[in-house]
Scaffold this motif. Structure first.
Motif, PDB file in Angstrom:
ATOM      1  N   LYS A   4      24.477   3.702  -4.133  1.00 52.09           N
ATOM      2  CA  LYS A   4      23.449   4.507  -3.464  1.00 52.09           C
ATOM      3  C   LYS A   4      23.376   4.185  -1.979  1.00 52.09           C
ATOM      4  O   LYS A   4      23.175   5.080  -1.158  1.00 52.09           O
ATOM      5  CB  LYS A   4      22.095   4.290  -4.126  1.00 52.09           C
ATOM      6  CG  LYS A   4      21.994   4.955  -5.479  1.00 52.09           C
ATOM      7  CD  LYS A   4      20.653   4.701  -6.123  1.00 52.09           C
ATOM      8  CE  LYS A   4      20.545   5.361  -7.481  1.00 52.09           C
ATOM      9  NZ  LYS A   4      19.250   5.074  -8.128  1.00 52.09           N
ATOM     10  N   SER A   5      23.560   2.932  -1.619  1.00 55.45           N
ATOM     11  CA  SER A   5      23.551   2.552  -0.205  1.00 55.45           C
ATOM     12  C   SER A   5      24.734   3.165   0.523  1.00 55.45           C
ATOM     13  O   SER A   5      24.595   3.664   1.645  1.00 55.45           O
ATOM     14  CB  SER A   5      23.582   1.030  -0.072  1.00 55.45           C
ATOM     15  OG  SER A   5      22.410   0.466  -0.599  1.00 55.45           O
ATOM     16  N   ARG A   6      25.899   3.155  -0.108  1.00 52.80           N
ATOM     17  CA  ARG A   6      27.077   3.766   0.508  1.00 52.80           C
ATOM     18  C   ARG A   6      26.901   5.275   0.633  1.00 52.80           C
ATOM     19  O   ARG A   6      27.328   5.877   1.622  1.00 52.80           O
ATOM     20  CB  ARG A   6      28.325   3.430  -0.291  1.00 52.80           C
ATOM     21  CG  ARG A   6      28.763   1.995  -0.102  1.00 52.80           C
ATOM     22  CD  ARG A   6      29.987   1.656  -0.904  1.00 52.80           C
ATOM     23  NE  ARG A   6      30.392   0.271  -0.648  1.00 52.80           N
ATOM     24  CZ  ARG A   6      31.394  -0.329  -1.259  1.00 52.80           C
ATOM     25  NH1 ARG A   6      32.105   0.314  -2.164  1.00 52.80           N
ATOM     26  NH2 ARG A   6      31.687  -1.579  -0.968  1.00 52.80           N
ATOM     27  N   LEU A   7      26.271   5.895  -0.348  1.00 52.14           N
ATOM     28  CA  LEU A   7      26.018   7.335  -0.264  1.00 52.14           C
ATOM     29  C   LEU A   7      25.041   7.659   0.861  1.00 52.14           C
ATOM     30  O   LEU A   7      25.166   8.701   1.517  1.00 52.14           O
ATOM     31  CB  LEU A   7      25.500   7.873  -1.604  1.00 52.14           C
ATOM     32  CG  LEU A   7      26.547   7.991  -2.710  1.00 52.14           C
ATOM     33  CD1 LEU A   7      25.884   8.346  -4.039  1.00 52.14           C
ATOM     34  CD2 LEU A   7      27.614   9.011  -2.356  1.00 52.14           C
ATOM     35  N   LYS A   8      24.078   6.781   1.122  1.00 48.67           N
ATOM     36  CA  LYS A   8      23.160   6.984   2.255  1.00 48.67           C
ATOM     37  C   LYS A   8      23.934   6.947   3.576  1.00 48.67           C
ATOM     38  O   LYS A   8      23.672   7.750   4.481  1.00 48.67           O
ATOM     39  CB  LYS A   8      22.067   5.913   2.271  1.00 48.67           C
ATOM     40  CG  LYS A   8      20.968   6.191   1.308  1.00 48.67           C
ATOM     41  CD  LYS A   8      20.184   7.377   1.803  1.00 48.67           C
ATOM     42  CE  LYS A   8      18.995   7.657   0.927  1.00 48.67           C
ATOM     43  NZ  LYS A   8      18.496   9.004   1.099  1.00 48.67           N
ATOM     44  N   VAL A   9      24.874   6.020   3.686  1.00 51.55           N
ATOM     45  CA  VAL A   9      25.705   5.951   4.894  1.00 51.55           C
ATOM     46  C   VAL A   9      26.550   7.221   4.988  1.00 51.55           C
ATOM     47  O   VAL A   9      26.699   7.789   6.078  1.00 51.55           O
ATOM     48  CB  VAL A   9      26.590   4.683   4.893  1.00 51.55           C
ATOM     49  CG1 VAL A   9      27.567   4.698   6.049  1.00 51.55           C
ATOM     50  CG2 VAL A   9      25.722   3.431   4.940  1.00 51.55           C
ATOM     51  N   ALA A  10      27.072   7.676   3.863  1.00 49.16           N
ATOM     52  CA  ALA A  10      27.866   8.907   3.855  1.00 49.16           C
ATOM     53  C   ALA A  10      27.034  10.091   4.347  1.00 49.16           C
ATOM     54  O   ALA A  10      27.528  10.921   5.115  1.00 49.16           O
ATOM     55  CB  ALA A  10      28.410   9.180   2.455  1.00 49.16           C
ATOM     56  N   GLU A  11      25.770  10.161   3.926  1.00 46.33           N
ATOM     57  CA  GLU A  11      24.878  11.243   4.381  1.00 46.33           C
ATOM     58  C   GLU A  11      24.817  11.274   5.906  1.00 46.33           C
ATOM     59  O   GLU A  11      24.968  12.329   6.522  1.00 46.33           O
ATOM     60  CB  GLU A  11      23.467  11.039   3.855  1.00 46.33           C
ATOM     61  CG  GLU A  11      23.284  11.301   2.395  1.00 46.33           C
ATOM     62  CD  GLU A  11      21.867  10.989   1.945  1.00 46.33           C
ATOM     63  OE1 GLU A  11      20.937  10.951   2.779  1.00 46.33           O
ATOM     64  OE2 GLU A  11      21.690  10.776   0.738  1.00 46.33           O
ATOM     65  N   ALA A  12      24.570  10.125   6.500  1.00 49.12           N
ATOM     66  CA  ALA A  12      24.454  10.056   7.961  1.00 49.12           C
ATOM     67  C   ALA A  12      25.767  10.452   8.626  1.00 49.12           C
ATOM     68  O   ALA A  12      25.773  11.207   9.608  1.00 49.12           O
ATOM     69  CB  ALA A  12      24.048   8.654   8.389  1.00 49.12           C
ATOM     70  N   ARG A  13      26.872   9.976   8.093  1.00 48.16           N
ATOM     71  CA  ARG A  13      28.169  10.296   8.694  1.00 48.16           C
ATOM     72  C   ARG A  13      28.503  11.776   8.527  1.00 48.16           C
ATOM     73  O   ARG A  13      29.113  12.371   9.410  1.00 48.16           O
ATOM     74  CB  ARG A  13      29.256   9.412   8.092  1.00 48.16           C
ATOM     75  CG  ARG A  13      28.989   7.947   8.342  1.00 48.16           C
ATOM     76  CD  ARG A  13      30.119   7.252   9.039  1.00 48.16           C
ATOM     77  NE  ARG A  13      29.742   5.907   9.425  1.00 48.16           N
ATOM     78  CZ  ARG A  13      30.198   4.811   8.853  1.00 48.16           C
ATOM     79  NH1 ARG A  13      31.052   4.885   7.869  1.00 48.16           N
ATOM     80  NH2 ARG A  13      29.812   3.631   9.293  1.00 48.16           N
ATOM     81  N   LEU A  14      28.135  12.342   7.395  1.00 51.93           N
ATOM     82  CA  LEU A  14      28.393  13.771   7.173  1.00 51.93           C
ATOM     83  C   LEU A  14      27.632  14.626   8.182  1.00 51.93           C
ATOM     84  O   LEU A  14      28.136  15.630   8.667  1.00 51.93           O
ATOM     85  CB  LEU A  14      28.014  14.171   5.748  1.00 51.93           C
ATOM     86  CG  LEU A  14      28.941  13.664   4.648  1.00 51.93           C
ATOM     87  CD1 LEU A  14      28.273  13.781   3.287  1.00 51.93           C
ATOM     88  CD2 LEU A  14      30.262  14.422   4.670  1.00 51.93           C
ATOM     89  N   LEU A  15      26.410  14.229   8.483  1.00 53.93           N
ATOM     90  CA  LEU A  15      25.588  15.017   9.408  1.00 53.93           C
ATOM     91  C   LEU A  15      25.879  14.731  10.871  1.00 53.93           C
ATOM     92  O   LEU A  15      25.798  15.632  11.701  1.00 53.93           O
ATOM     93  CB  LEU A  15      24.102  14.767   9.134  1.00 53.93           C
ATOM     94  CG  LEU A  15      23.543  15.353   7.850  1.00 53.93           C
ATOM     95  CD1 LEU A  15      22.075  14.976   7.699  1.00 53.93           C
ATOM     96  CD2 LEU A  15      23.702  16.871   7.826  1.00 53.93           C
ATOM     97  N   TYR A  16      26.177  13.484  11.196  1.00 56.43           N
ATOM     98  CA  TYR A  16      26.199  13.097  12.610  1.00 56.43           C
ATOM     99  C   TYR A  16      27.555  12.696  13.163  1.00 56.43           C
ATOM    100  O   TYR A  16      27.644  12.360  14.332  1.00 56.43           O
ATOM    101  CB  TYR A  16      25.195  11.964  12.845  1.00 56.43           C
ATOM    102  CG  TYR A  16      23.800  12.356  12.435  1.00 56.43           C
ATOM    103  CD1 TYR A  16      23.127  13.390  13.067  1.00 56.43           C
ATOM    104  CD2 TYR A  16      23.168  11.722  11.375  1.00 56.43           C
ATOM    105  CE1 TYR A  16      21.852  13.768  12.683  1.00 56.43           C
ATOM    106  CE2 TYR A  16      21.887  12.093  10.984  1.00 56.43           C
ATOM    107  CZ  TYR A  16      21.241  13.112  11.635  1.00 56.43           C
ATOM    108  OH  TYR A  16      19.983  13.484  11.239  1.00 56.43           O
ATOM    109  N   SER A  17      28.584  12.713  12.344  1.00 63.02           N
ATOM    110  CA  SER A  17      29.911  12.415  12.887  1.00 63.02           C
ATOM    111  C   SER A  17      30.766  13.669  12.760  1.00 63.02           C
ATOM    112  O   SER A  17      30.452  14.568  11.988  1.00 63.02           O
ATOM    113  CB  SER A  17      30.571  11.250  12.129  1.00 63.02           C
ATOM    114  OG  SER A  17      31.110  11.680  10.896  1.00 63.02           O
ATOM    115  N   GLY A  18      31.817  13.705  13.488  1.00 64.08           N
ATOM    116  CA  GLY A  18      32.739  14.831  13.389  1.00 64.08           C
ATOM    117  C   GLY A  18      33.840  14.577  12.379  1.00 64.08           C
ATOM    118  O   GLY A  18      34.788  15.355  12.281  1.00 64.08           O
TER     119      GLY A  18
END
Length: 114
Positions: free
Chosen positions: A49-63
């Protein structure tokens, strides 16, 4: 203990039960029960779940692409990340990205109006 896990979220060696049990002076056989009782979920679930939270941020804010993010976060491939994302969120990564962009626009409009 949770801070240690968060700090070493992408270092699988540091997240091994034997290593964590040694670090926190708990029996390796008792560690899983101890973690679940105190965190409310298993170590494996907490890490995922912690890794998925990081994935959420990267999906929205990284290219970065889903494939790049999956590799970066230790998932076997993009489809593995996508399956787990849908399982835990109930919608696809694409739907999340569209919804996230909409939420950002809505939040920005609200902030400007105030």
């Amino acid at each position: 203990m949770l801070n240690h896990v968060q700090h070493h979220l992408f270092d699988n060696e540091q997240l091994r039960v034997a290593r964590l049990a040694e670090e926190f002076h708990v029996s390796a056989t008792y560690f899983g029960e101890y973690f679940r009782r105190n965190a409310g979920e298993s170590l494996q679930e907490y890490v995922l779940k912690s890794r998925l939270k990081v994935a959420e941020a990267r999906l929205l804010y990284s290219g970065n692409s889903v494939k790049e993010i999956a590799y970066e976060l230790g998932f076997s491939d993009a489809s593995h990340l996508s399956r787990l994302f849908k399982k835990y969120h109930g919608y696809t990564i694409q739907a999340f990205k569209q919804r996230g962009a909409f939420d950002l626009l809505t939040a920005g409009a609200t902030a400007c109006a105030v």
